[in-house]
Design a protein around this motif. Sequence first.
Motif, PDB file in Angstrom:
ATOM      1  N   GLU A  13       9.303  22.914  -9.354  1.00 23.17           N
ATOM      2  CA  GLU A  13       7.642  23.429  -8.797  1.00 23.17           C
ATOM      3  C   GLU A  13       8.073  21.750  -8.893  1.00 23.17           C
ATOM      4  O   GLU A  13       6.080  22.018  -8.066  1.00 23.17           O
ATOM      5  CB  GLU A  13       7.450  24.391 -10.051  1.00 23.17           C
ATOM      6  N   GLY A  14       8.176  20.889  -8.625  1.00 22.06           N
ATOM      7  CA  GLY A  14       8.527  19.526  -8.977  1.00 22.06           C
ATOM      8  C   GLY A  14       6.741  18.986  -9.998  1.00 22.06           C
ATOM      9  O   GLY A  14       6.193  18.501  -9.935  1.00 22.06           O
ATOM     10  N   LEU A  15       6.782  19.879 -10.917  1.00 27.41           N
ATOM     11  CA  LEU A  15       6.224  19.878 -11.949  1.00 27.41           C
ATOM     12  C   LEU A  15       7.091  17.687 -13.123  1.00 27.41           C
ATOM     13  O   LEU A  15       6.269  17.781 -14.144  1.00 27.41           O
ATOM     14  CB  LEU A  15       5.829  20.771 -13.110  1.00 27.41           C
ATOM     15  N   ILE A  16       8.110  17.737 -13.070  1.00 27.08           N
ATOM     16  CA  ILE A  16       8.691  16.839 -13.956  1.00 27.08           C
ATOM     17  C   ILE A  16       8.282  15.378 -13.530  1.00 27.08           C
ATOM     18  O   ILE A  16       8.738  14.807 -12.770  1.00 27.08           O
ATOM     19  CB  ILE A  16      10.337  16.427 -14.071  1.00 27.08           C
ATOM     20  N   PRO A  17       7.324  15.213 -15.095  1.00 28.50           N
ATOM     21  CA  PRO A  17       7.133  13.009 -14.460  1.00 28.50           C
ATOM     22  C   PRO A  17       8.053  11.964 -14.525  1.00 28.50           C
ATOM     23  O   PRO A  17       7.589  11.318 -16.188  1.00 28.50           O
ATOM     24  CB  PRO A  17       5.714  13.418 -15.846  1.00 28.50           C
TER      25      PRO A  17
END
Length: 69
Positions: free
Chosen positions: A51-55
């Motif tokens: 989901e592209g949520l890892i910072p």
Amino acid sequence: MGYTKYEHARIVGSRALQISQGAPFMIKLSDKDLQKIGYNPLEIAKMEFKEGLIPIDVKRPDSDKNEEK
């Protein structure tokens, strides 16, 4: 920007470690979803990555500066 398989593994592995140590999830999961994946931190981290949520960022050397002119 695409990631190499090594960068992908490092990002997901680092995030899974954070989750296993009690970090809050970056993705909304129901109790049913968590039971389905067996509360596995690695699976949660994979979902977050998808989901592209890892910072987490990847810094690469600038190839233009390393070339001789």
